[in-house]
Design an enzyme around this catalytic site. Structure first.
Site, PDB file in Angstrom:
ATOM      1  N   SER A   1      -3.136  -5.487 -33.651  1.00 21.50           N
ATOM      2  CA  SER A   1      -4.049  -4.583 -33.063  1.00 21.50           C
ATOM      3  C   SER A   1      -3.708  -3.088 -33.302  1.00 21.50           C
ATOM      4  CB  SER A   1      -4.070  -4.884 -31.401  1.00 21.50           C
ATOM      5  OG  SER A   1      -4.854  -3.557 -30.818  1.00 21.50           O
TER       6      SER A   1
ATOM      7  N   HIS B   1      -7.257  -6.022 -35.988  1.00 19.35           N
ATOM      8  CA  HIS B   1      -8.051  -6.004 -34.871  1.00 19.35           C
ATOM      9  C   HIS B   1      -8.128  -4.500 -34.459  1.00 19.35           C
ATOM     10  CE1 HIS B   1      -9.364  -7.573 -30.880  1.00 19.35           C
ATOM     11  NE2 HIS B   1      -8.603  -6.468 -30.371  1.00 19.35           N
TER      12      HIS B   1
ATOM     13  N   ASP C   1      -9.766  -2.067 -31.923  1.00 23.24           N
ATOM     14  CA  ASP C   1     -10.273  -1.624 -30.491  1.00 23.24           C
ATOM     15  C   ASP C   1     -10.937  -0.696 -30.419  1.00 23.24           C
ATOM     16  OD1 ASP C   1      -8.978  -4.033 -28.834  1.00 23.24           O
ATOM     17  OD2 ASP C   1      -7.110  -3.030 -29.578  1.00 23.24           O
TER      18      ASP C   1
ATOM     19  N   MET D   1     -12.997   1.712 -27.958  1.00 27.70           N
ATOM     20  CA  MET D   1     -13.353   1.780 -26.553  1.00 27.70           C
ATOM     21  C   MET D   1     -14.038   3.029 -26.234  1.00 27.70           C
ATOM     22  SD  MET D   1      -9.632   1.155 -24.970  1.00 27.70           S
ATOM     23  CE  MET D   1      -8.574  -0.231 -25.565  1.00 27.70           C
TER      24      MET D   1
ATOM     25  N   HIS E   1     -13.357  -5.313 -31.830  1.00 23.99           N
ATOM     26  CA  HIS E   1     -13.505  -5.629 -30.582  1.00 23.99           C
ATOM     27  C   HIS E   1     -13.977  -4.456 -29.632  1.00 23.99           C
ATOM     28  CE1 HIS E   1     -11.224  -6.722 -26.618  1.00 23.99           C
ATOM     29  NE2 HIS E   1     -12.382  -6.908 -26.324  1.00 23.99           N
TER      30      HIS E   1
ATOM     31  N   MET F   1     -15.433  -2.711 -26.735  1.00 27.58           N
ATOM     32  CA  MET F   1     -15.128  -2.510 -25.126  1.00 27.58           C
ATOM     33  C   MET F   1     -15.809  -1.268 -24.849  1.00 27.58           C
ATOM     34  SD  MET F   1     -11.184  -3.365 -25.134  1.00 27.58           S
ATOM     35  CE  MET F   1     -10.768  -3.039 -26.732  1.00 27.58           C
TER      36      MET F   1
ATOM     37  N   MET G   1      -9.676 -12.614 -22.848  1.00 28.42           N
ATOM     38  CA  MET G   1      -8.843 -11.365 -22.464  1.00 28.42           C
ATOM     39  C   MET G   1      -7.273 -11.909 -21.787  1.00 28.42           C
ATOM     40  SD  MET G   1      -9.689  -8.767 -24.288  1.00 28.42           S
ATOM     41  CE  MET G   1      -8.397  -7.634 -23.580  1.00 28.42           C
TER      42      MET G   1
ATOM     43  N   GLY H   1      -8.389  -2.171 -21.991  1.00 25.16           N
ATOM     44  CA  GLY H   1      -8.232  -0.788 -21.961  1.00 25.16           C
ATOM     45  C   GLY H   1      -7.176   0.085 -22.282  1.00 25.16           C
ATOM     46  N   PHE H   2      -5.984  -0.864 -22.332  1.00 24.75           N
ATOM     47  CA  PHE H   2      -4.563  -0.246 -22.693  1.00 24.75           C
ATOM     48  C   PHE H   2      -3.812  -1.338 -23.619  1.00 24.75           C
ATOM     49  CE2 PHE H   2      -6.110   1.984 -19.072  1.00 24.75           C
ATOM     50  CZ  PHE H   2      -6.135   3.211 -19.611  1.00 24.75           C
ATOM     51  N   GLY H   3      -3.132  -0.953 -24.518  1.00 22.14           N
ATOM     52  CA  GLY H   3      -1.941  -1.975 -25.030  1.00 22.14           C
ATOM     53  C   GLY H   3      -0.846  -1.966 -24.232  1.00 22.14           C
ATOM     54  N   GLY H   4       0.152  -2.875 -24.477  1.00 19.87           N
ATOM     55  CA  GLY H   4       1.386  -2.757 -23.958  1.00 19.87           C
ATOM     56  C   GLY H   4       1.255  -3.441 -22.264  1.00 19.87           C
TER      57      GLY H   4
ATOM     58  N   ASP I   1      -6.027 -11.898 -26.371  1.00 17.10           N
ATOM     59  CA  ASP I   1      -5.735 -10.441 -26.557  1.00 17.10           C
ATOM     60  C   ASP I   1      -4.937  -9.838 -25.394  1.00 17.10           C
ATOM     61  OD1 ASP I   1      -5.910  -7.865 -27.392  1.00 17.10           O
ATOM     62  OD2 ASP I   1      -7.959  -7.540 -27.212  1.00 17.10           O
ATOM     63  N   GLY I   2      -3.697  -9.302 -25.419  1.00 16.70           N
ATOM     64  CA  GLY I   2      -3.045  -8.673 -24.631  1.00 16.70           C
ATOM     65  C   GLY I   2      -1.922  -9.432 -24.135  1.00 16.70           C
ATOM     66  N   GLY I   3      -0.768  -8.786 -24.270  1.00 19.14           N
ATOM     67  CA  GLY I   3       0.477  -9.198 -24.108  1.00 19.14           C
ATOM     68  C   GLY I   3       0.921 -10.524 -24.745  1.00 19.14           C
TER      69      GLY I   3
ATOM     70  N   GLY J   1      -0.385  -6.271 -30.346  1.00 19.33           N
ATOM     71  CA  GLY J   1      -0.305  -4.822 -30.757  1.00 19.33           C
ATOM     72  C   GLY J   1       1.124  -4.364 -30.474  1.00 19.33           C
TER      73      GLY J   1
END
Ligand code: DX5
Ligand code: ZN
Length: 219
Positions: free
Chosen positions: A7, A32, A34, A36, A65, A67, A136, A141-144, A175-177, A197
């Protein structure tokens, strides 16, 4: 097939082109992106002109992606900018059927996504029409953010439903974590495309982390 899609949200935006190269050299097959809009999610990131510039020197698959509240209005811009896969959210304001058809007409591969609170069944009516489902594993909305392991039954339910319907080639993306600690869990549940990411971009050696992720996903 196991696919790693770094990402770009987690890269240094001033070096995006070089970061794409570094990821490709590290073995990433997809990239990827993102998007937004500050409305569907609180954050604002990048738009189609950035993708268009990146595509001039990009060999990986552009995994966009969206969003955003009204994806139908923008899919043409992203298709023209060089998107390969276009993911939109079933929770957006656009009609899913119309959005899928438009993405297909534009020559891209449609993909539909569910946020954590949306059940798997919400996308079941569209399974035959898409090439990918994105589950998801954080609130978009946010990485990390931390990986939500409680999304795994949803991944499993979607994979099982695809198999039941004979959709054996469906990509299921998470996607995420996603990191070397969580990727095997997601793979076991049935995911095969892994967005990552912060775990990839904070690692000093892209090839080492991407190789490790691929190995751990091979379960
Ligand atoms: C979150 C984005 C993700 C994010 C993933 O809204 O869709 O693609 O960049 O970042 P990590 O891997 O850090 O959770
Ligand atoms: Zn994403």
């Amino acid at each position: 097939m196991i696919i790693i899609s770094p990402s770009l949200l987690s890269c240094d935006f001033a070096k995006m082109g070089a970061e794409v190269k570094r990821m490709e050299e590290g073995g990433a097959q997809w990239m990827h992106i993102d998007v937004m809009d500050g409305h569907f999610v609180p954050n604002i990131t990048i738009g189609a002109p950035v993708l268009k510039s990146l595509k001039k020197d990009m060999n990986s698959v552009a995994d966009v992606h969206l969003m955003i509240t009204d994806p139908l209005k923008y899919v043409e811009d992203f298709a023209k900018a060089g998107a390969d896969y276009i993911t939109f959210h079933v929770e957006s304001d656009s009609d899913p059927l119309e959005t899928i058809n438009k993405i297909r007409e534009l020559g891209c591969k449609p993909s539909i996504s569910v946020k954590p609170k949306t059940p798997a069944e919400a996308i079941f009516p569209y399974l035959e029409l898409v090439d990918m489902v994105l589950v998801m594993t954080v609130e978009p909305g946010f990485g990390g953010q931390s990986f939500m392991e409680d999304m795994m039954p949803k991944v499993k339910a979607i994979r099982e439903e695809c198999e039941k319907r004979g959709l054996h080639d469906m990509h299921i993306e998470v996607d995420g974590g996603i990191s070397s600690d969580t990727i095997a869990t997601a793979a076991k549940a049935g995911a095969n495309v892994f967005v990552s990411g912060s775990a990839i971009f904070k690692a000093p050696d892209a090839k080492a982390i991407i190789t490790e992720l691929k190995e751990k996903a091979a379960v």
